[in-house]
Design a protein around this motif. Structure first.
Motif, PDB file in Angstrom:
ATOM      1  N   SER A  94     209.078  93.855 -17.773  1.00 54.30           N
ATOM      2  CA  SER A  94     207.996  93.428 -18.662  1.00 54.30           C
ATOM      3  C   SER A  94     207.149  92.340 -18.003  1.00 54.30           C
ATOM      4  O   SER A  94     205.915  92.313 -18.168  1.00 54.30           O
ATOM      5  CB  SER A  94     208.563  92.934 -19.999  1.00 54.30           C
ATOM      6  OG  SER A  94     209.344  91.768 -19.824  1.00 54.30           O
ATOM      7  N   VAL A  95     207.783  91.446 -17.258  1.00 50.17           N
ATOM      8  CA  VAL A  95     207.049  90.410 -16.524  1.00 50.17           C
ATOM      9  C   VAL A  95     206.196  91.043 -15.434  1.00 50.17           C
ATOM     10  O   VAL A  95     205.005  90.723 -15.280  1.00 50.17           O
ATOM     11  CB  VAL A  95     208.029  89.385 -15.905  1.00 50.17           C
ATOM     12  CG1 VAL A  95     207.290  88.424 -14.978  1.00 50.17           C
ATOM     13  CG2 VAL A  95     208.753  88.606 -17.004  1.00 50.17           C
ATOM     14  N   ARG A  96     206.798  91.964 -14.685  1.00 50.12           N
ATOM     15  CA  ARG A  96     206.050  92.611 -13.603  1.00 50.12           C
ATOM     16  C   ARG A  96     204.845  93.391 -14.143  1.00 50.12           C
ATOM     17  O   ARG A  96     203.767  93.363 -13.553  1.00 50.12           O
ATOM     18  CB  ARG A  96     206.982  93.522 -12.802  1.00 50.12           C
ATOM     19  CG  ARG A  96     207.960  92.748 -11.921  1.00 50.12           C
ATOM     20  CD  ARG A  96     208.734  93.677 -11.013  1.00 50.12           C
ATOM     21  NE  ARG A  96     209.802  94.355 -11.725  1.00 50.12           N
ATOM     22  CZ  ARG A  96     211.059  93.910 -11.806  1.00 50.12           C
ATOM     23  NH1 ARG A  96     211.399  92.759 -11.226  1.00 50.12           N
ATOM     24  NH2 ARG A  96     211.985  94.597 -12.479  1.00 50.12           N
ATOM     25  N   ARG A  97     205.035  94.084 -15.259  1.00 46.29           N
ATOM     26  CA  ARG A  97     203.923  94.839 -15.852  1.00 46.29           C
ATOM     27  C   ARG A  97     202.783  93.904 -16.244  1.00 46.29           C
ATOM     28  O   ARG A  97     201.602  94.213 -16.024  1.00 46.29           O
ATOM     29  CB  ARG A  97     204.394  95.622 -17.087  1.00 46.29           C
ATOM     30  CG  ARG A  97     205.065  96.941 -16.767  1.00 46.29           C
ATOM     31  CD  ARG A  97     205.111  97.817 -18.007  1.00 46.29           C
ATOM     32  NE  ARG A  97     205.775  97.166 -19.128  1.00 46.29           N
ATOM     33  CZ  ARG A  97     207.079  97.248 -19.383  1.00 46.29           C
ATOM     34  NH1 ARG A  97     207.860  97.971 -18.588  1.00 46.29           N
ATOM     35  NH2 ARG A  97     207.596  96.637 -20.426  1.00 46.29           N
ATOM     36  N   LEU A  98     203.120  92.770 -16.839  1.00 50.07           N
ATOM     37  CA  LEU A  98     202.097  91.823 -17.277  1.00 50.07           C
ATOM     38  C   LEU A  98     201.309  91.285 -16.078  1.00 50.07           C
ATOM     39  O   LEU A  98     200.076  91.183 -16.131  1.00 50.07           O
ATOM     40  CB  LEU A  98     202.756  90.660 -18.037  1.00 50.07           C
ATOM     41  CG  LEU A  98     201.819  89.637 -18.679  1.00 50.07           C
ATOM     42  CD1 LEU A  98     200.929  90.303 -19.724  1.00 50.07           C
ATOM     43  CD2 LEU A  98     202.618  88.502 -19.299  1.00 50.07           C
ATOM     44  N   LEU A  99     201.998  90.968 -14.993  1.00 49.04           N
ATOM     45  CA  LEU A  99     201.328  90.425 -13.812  1.00 49.04           C
ATOM     46  C   LEU A  99     200.490  91.494 -13.111  1.00 49.04           C
ATOM     47  O   LEU A  99     199.391  91.205 -12.618  1.00 49.04           O
ATOM     48  CB  LEU A  99     202.362  89.833 -12.853  1.00 49.04           C
ATOM     49  CG  LEU A  99     203.155  88.646 -13.419  1.00 49.04           C
ATOM     50  CD1 LEU A  99     204.195  88.176 -12.421  1.00 49.04           C
ATOM     51  CD2 LEU A  99     202.216  87.499 -13.786  1.00 49.04           C
ATOM     52  N   ARG A 100     200.987  92.724 -13.092  1.00 50.34           N
ATOM     53  CA  ARG A 100     200.187  93.813 -12.504  1.00 50.34           C
ATOM     54  C   ARG A 100     198.936  94.064 -13.337  1.00 50.34           C
ATOM     55  O   ARG A 100     197.873  94.375 -12.804  1.00 50.34           O
ATOM     56  CB  ARG A 100     201.034  95.087 -12.417  1.00 50.34           C
ATOM     57  CG  ARG A 100     202.146  95.028 -11.376  1.00 50.34           C
ATOM     58  CD  ARG A 100     202.888  96.343 -11.323  1.00 50.34           C
ATOM     59  NE  ARG A 100     204.112  96.232 -10.543  1.00 50.34           N
ATOM     60  CZ  ARG A 100     205.328  96.547 -10.981  1.00 50.34           C
ATOM     61  NH1 ARG A 100     205.485  97.006 -12.232  1.00 50.34           N
ATOM     62  NH2 ARG A 100     206.379  96.414 -10.206  1.00 50.34           N
ATOM     63  N   ALA A 118     208.115  86.000  -8.840  1.00 49.65           N
ATOM     64  CA  ALA A 118     207.664  86.981  -9.836  1.00 49.65           C
ATOM     65  C   ALA A 118     206.425  87.722  -9.345  1.00 49.65           C
ATOM     66  O   ALA A 118     206.312  88.942  -9.497  1.00 49.65           O
ATOM     67  CB  ALA A 118     207.394  86.288 -11.169  1.00 49.65           C
ATOM     68  N   LEU A 119     205.479  86.994  -8.744  1.00 53.69           N
ATOM     69  CA  LEU A 119     204.280  87.642  -8.206  1.00 53.69           C
ATOM     70  C   LEU A 119     204.642  88.610  -7.087  1.00 53.69           C
ATOM     71  O   LEU A 119     204.115  89.732  -7.027  1.00 53.69           O
ATOM     72  CB  LEU A 119     203.296  86.592  -7.694  1.00 53.69           C
ATOM     73  CG  LEU A 119     202.649  85.658  -8.722  1.00 53.69           C
ATOM     74  CD1 LEU A 119     201.680  84.700  -8.023  1.00 53.69           C
ATOM     75  CD2 LEU A 119     201.922  86.438  -9.804  1.00 53.69           C
TER      76      LEU A 119
END
Length: 324
Positions: A94-100, A118-119
């Motif tokens: 969910s974190v990766r999706r938000l940053l993408r 995370a980035l």
């Protein structure tokens, strides 16, 4: 970062991960607040977000509730992700999706403390130079070879704004404020926070060293820095002594005087600590760690590791897995 217009404060978004560093977050957000206070203008506004829209805990146990839903992240002019000690487990899909999603919107992205992990995990740092807390440097370099991690306090590379931990976010944000609103405002913020010197891009993180002074200490610091930069292919002690223009005997005396150890043992301990960081903070295979830390065989690595920490590398990795 887009220049702030009088009627349009720059909107800064902070994506807080579970167990994020409160000192890193506070140092960043307080600089923006002080910029408004001193200028008597709304130069900046800010929002807190989480990847699941739920309240999250900082590493000190304080709860932070989001003030902006994640689907509204596009309203932000720049987005910083703030990590902490448990960044690996806190960085889920969910974190990766938000940053993408932010990257797809062409939003400038930043990272505080271990937020760079995370980035990088989201794949939005490939081809960039970036900073991260020194403790995570070795492990993350091995895991994300397409990202150029450096020991600098903070790094601005095009539309990526990254910094290490502690008070480094203060230096990064002061740099941004200076670029947007001038050196006078940045200096006045520093005076309010009793900051004697604003560190610049290019200043390196201070790696942990004993706080001792005396004749030859500078040579010792240089020797340790050379050792730290040559872990995968360890140098001969004579090469190190030649590089800092002292004799091998002088090098041995300095290590004995200030660190009460031999340079060869210090170098070995440095390599083993690097190996432990890789075991604890990455998923890099043990054989790859063996090579990355300058050991010619797995048997030599296991023997040295057991001698230093009391158990083999495989037991260290199992312990981390069981605690997760």
């Amino acid at each position: 970062m887009t220049r702030t217009l009088p009627d349009h404060p720059a909107h800064v978004g902070f994506v807080l991960l579970r167990d994020h560093s409160m000192i890193a977050f506070a140092n960043a957000i307080e600089c923006f607040r002080m910029a408004n206070y001193i200028s008597r203008r709304a130069l900046y506004r800010w929002s807190v977000l989480t990847a699941d829209d739920a309240t999250t805990l900082a590493s000190n146990g304080l709860a932070m509730a989001p003030t902006l839903p994640r689907e509204a992240i596009g309203r932000c002019d720049i987005v910083f992700v703030c990590g902490g000690t448990g960044v690996r487990s806190a960085t889920d899909e969910s974190v990766r999706r938000l940053l993408r999603h932010c990257a797809a919107l062409r939003k400038p992205l930043g990272a505080l403390c271990t937020g760079s992990f995370a980035l990088a995990s989201a794949g939005v740092l490939d081809g960039y130079r970036c900073a991260i807390h020194w403790e995570n440097l070795a492990a993350i370099r091995e895991e994300f070879p397409k990202v150029s991690f450096a020991q600098e306090v903070f790094i601005i590379d095009r539309d990526r704004y990254t910094c290490s931990g502690g008070t480094a976010p203060l230096d990064l944000v002061l740099h941004l404020i200076r670029a947007e609103h001038g050196a006078k405002l940045a200096r006045e913020i520093s005076e309010q926070f009793i900051v004697e010197r604003q560190r610049a891009q290019g200043d390196r993180q201070r790696m942990p060293m004993p706080e001792c002074v005396g004749p030859g200490y500078q040579h010792l610091s240089e020797a340790v820095e050379i050792m730290s930069a040559n872990i995968e292919e360890p140098l001969a002690l004579q090469e190190i002594a030649d590089a800092i223009r002292i004799s091998l005997r002088q090098l041995e005396r300095l290590f004995h005087r200030y660190l009460t150890t031999r340079p060869a043992q210090y170098y070995m301990n440095l390599r083993l600590r690097r190996a432990r960081e890789l075991l604890m903070l990455s998923s890099v295979p043990i054989m790859q760690i063996t090579i990355a830390c300058g050991f010619l065989s797995s048997s030599h690595f296991c023997k040295a590791y057991r001698g230093q920490f009391g158990h083999p590398p495989s037991a260290e990795r199992r312990r981390i897995a069981e605690a997760a």
